[in-house]
Write a protein that holds these residues in place. Structure first.
Motif, PDB file in Angstrom:
ATOM      1  N   THR A  13     -16.856 -30.905  11.759  1.00 14.43           N
ATOM      2  CA  THR A  13     -18.119 -31.054  11.040  1.00 14.43           C
ATOM      3  C   THR A  13     -19.175 -30.141  11.663  1.00 14.43           C
ATOM      4  OG1 THR A  13     -17.567 -33.351  10.552  1.00 14.43           O
ATOM      5  CG2 THR A  13     -19.858 -32.696  10.251  1.00 14.43           C
ATOM      6  N   VAL A  25     -19.294 -36.535   5.542  1.00 12.71           N
ATOM      7  CA  VAL A  25     -20.213 -35.404   5.445  1.00 12.71           C
ATOM      8  C   VAL A  25     -19.531 -34.087   5.792  1.00 12.71           C
ATOM      9  CG1 VAL A  25     -22.164 -36.904   6.001  1.00 12.71           C
ATOM     10  CG2 VAL A  25     -21.046 -35.609   7.837  1.00 12.71           C
ATOM     11  N   CYS A  26     -20.168 -33.001   5.349  1.00  6.84           N
ATOM     12  CA  CYS A  26     -19.702 -31.668   5.727  1.00  6.84           C
ATOM     13  C   CYS A  26     -20.502 -31.108   6.886  1.00  6.84           C
ATOM     14  CB  CYS A  26     -19.766 -30.716   4.533  1.00  6.84           C
ATOM     15  SG  CYS A  26     -21.434 -30.297   3.971  1.00  6.84           S
ATOM     16  N   ALA A  27     -21.679 -31.678   7.154  1.00  7.52           N
ATOM     17  CA  ALA A  27     -22.536 -31.131   8.201  1.00  7.52           C
ATOM     18  C   ALA A  27     -23.586 -32.157   8.614  1.00  7.52           C
ATOM     19  CB  ALA A  27     -23.228 -29.856   7.718  1.00  7.52           C
ATOM     20  N   TYR A  28     -24.133 -31.928   9.799  1.00  7.71           N
ATOM     21  CA  TYR A  28     -25.342 -32.628  10.257  1.00  7.71           C
ATOM     22  C   TYR A  28     -26.427 -31.582  10.463  1.00  7.71           C
ATOM     23  CZ  TYR A  28     -22.513 -36.772  10.938  1.00  7.71           C
ATOM     24  OH  TYR A  28     -21.677 -37.842  10.724  1.00  7.71           O
ATOM     25  N   LYS A  29     -27.677 -31.990  10.186  1.00  6.06           N
ATOM     26  CA  LYS A  29     -28.787 -31.042  10.280  1.00  6.06           C
ATOM     27  C   LYS A  29     -29.947 -31.660  11.070  1.00  6.06           C
ATOM     28  CE  LYS A  29     -31.647 -30.126   6.847  1.00  6.06           C
ATOM     29  NZ  LYS A  29     -32.972 -30.272   7.532  1.00  6.06           N
ATOM     30  N   LEU A  45     -27.816 -24.379   1.272  1.00 10.25           N
ATOM     31  CA  LEU A  45     -28.271 -25.603   1.922  1.00 10.25           C
ATOM     32  C   LEU A  45     -29.427 -26.142   1.103  1.00 10.25           C
ATOM     33  CD1 LEU A  45     -28.567 -27.689   4.216  1.00 10.25           C
ATOM     34  CD2 LEU A  45     -29.906 -25.975   5.476  1.00 10.25           C
ATOM     35  N   CYS A  82     -24.753 -33.858   3.615  1.00 14.14           N
ATOM     36  CA  CYS A  82     -25.213 -33.519   4.956  1.00 14.14           C
ATOM     37  C   CYS A  82     -26.278 -34.535   5.351  1.00 14.14           C
ATOM     38  CB  CYS A  82     -25.797 -32.108   4.960  1.00 14.14           C
ATOM     39  SG  CYS A  82     -26.673 -31.627   6.456  1.00 14.14           S
ATOM     40  N   SER A  95     -28.484 -31.989   1.766  1.00 19.16           N
ATOM     41  CA  SER A  95     -28.999 -32.677   2.947  1.00 19.16           C
ATOM     42  C   SER A  95     -30.012 -33.760   2.586  1.00 19.16           C
ATOM     43  CB  SER A  95     -29.645 -31.670   3.901  1.00 19.16           C
ATOM     44  OG  SER A  95     -30.123 -32.319   5.054  1.00 19.16           O
ATOM     45  N   ILE A 107     -24.454 -27.543   0.571  1.00 16.16           N
ATOM     46  CA  ILE A 107     -24.661 -28.511   1.635  1.00 16.16           C
ATOM     47  C   ILE A 107     -25.886 -29.321   1.214  1.00 16.16           C
ATOM     48  CG2 ILE A 107     -25.051 -28.821   4.112  1.00 16.16           C
ATOM     49  CD1 ILE A 107     -24.278 -25.721   4.300  1.00 16.16           C
TER      50      ILE A 107
END
Length: 280
Positions: free
Chosen positions: A94, A59-63, A214, A21, A242, A240
């Motif tokens: 995503t 990626v699996c996510a943005y934060k 996370l 992430c 990050s 996740i």
């Protein structure tokens, strides 16, 4: 607003081997060194969107942490909305987790919920549980959105309260137990844990075998990616991981987006190496 369920977005990314992430937390000095747009909104938007374009397949996510946008007032908040819209367009599978650490009385949380999930279009939000489940109910009842509860945070002073004993366990262990057994009625709860405390990640994972974790605090805060993954990953993914500054500030200047991509590739590789031990 995206109609996808947060947990479905995560599951599909984990199935592709993606647990990295990127934290989109722009420092204006770095932004100014990297893009030419003079306007604050346009500069932040261009900077973050270029990083998204360079890393979306990894990626699996943005934060995004909302503080890095609030500090610039209306232009910063407009940039955050632009960035989330861009992610939804170029990386529709995503997830976007807004790190806002909200938590207040129920009517206030209804307003927070409407802003973050409605106006900004986030897929998930971080919340703090100090006021109890009643206060978090507006978030928890939004079943298609993720609610990531602060559990064992990465900062050095976190143990002042989180390590307090209550009914034979620490406060963070109690939060984890409530999240797993009482609060997750809609199947949308996750926990935020600090990558600087891998032993505590392992304890939380034992209590919460199914919840997404996370992990913050890897990279420049000193947390070990490998230790975190070995402590908390599951056969299906479950995490996740990050990293913010180590990715988005990898090389300020004209080549910042490619540098961010290379840093994300290294993060992904570290995760994969540690995960291979977990699933072996």
């Amino acid at each position: 607003m995206r109609e996808e369920v947060f947990t479905d977005l995560l599951s599909r990314q984990w199935a592709q081997g993606r647990m990295a992430c990127v934290g989109l937390d722009p420092d204006m000095a770095v932004v100014r060194a990297s893009v030419t747009e003079p306007d604050t909104e346009q500069a932040i938007t261009a900077y973050a969107c270029a990083i998204v374009d360079a890393t979306a397949d990894l990626v699996c996510a943005y934060k995004p942490n909302i503080a890095f946008y609030e500090r610039w007032g209306v232009p910063g908040l407009a940039a955050l909305k632009n960035i989330i819209t861009h992610i939804n367009t170029v990386a529709p599978q995503t997830a976007v987790i807004v790190d806002a650490k909200r938590g207040d009385i129920a009517s206030t949380n209804e307003a927070y919920r409407d802003a973050l999930f409605g106006y900004f279009g986030a897929d998930a939000v971080t919340v703090q549980p100090y006021l109890g489940v009643e206060a978090l109910r507006p978030f928890l009842d939004t079943r298609d959105k993720g609610v990531i509860v602060l559990c064992r945070t990465s900062n050095p002073g976190s143990g002042e309260l989180q390590n307090l004993q209550t009914s034979g366990e620490t406060l963070y262990q109690r939060v984890a137990r409530l999240a797993q057994h009482d609060w997750n009625t809609q199947g949308n709860v996750g926990l935020l844990v600090g990558g600087t405390y891998p032993q505590e990640i392992a304890e939380v994972r034992t209590i919460t075998p199914t919840l997404p974790l996370l992990v913050a605090g890897v990279g420049r805060q000193g947390g070990s990616v490998g230790d975190a993954v070995r402590a908390g990953a599951t056969a299906f993914g479950g995490m996740i991981i990050s990293s913010s500054r180590a990715v988005i500030e990898a090389a300020p200047g004209p080549a910042f987006a490619e540098a961010a991509r290379q840093a994300t590739i290294r993060l992904h590789a570290e995760i994969e190496q540690a995960r291979s031990v977990v699933t072996a």
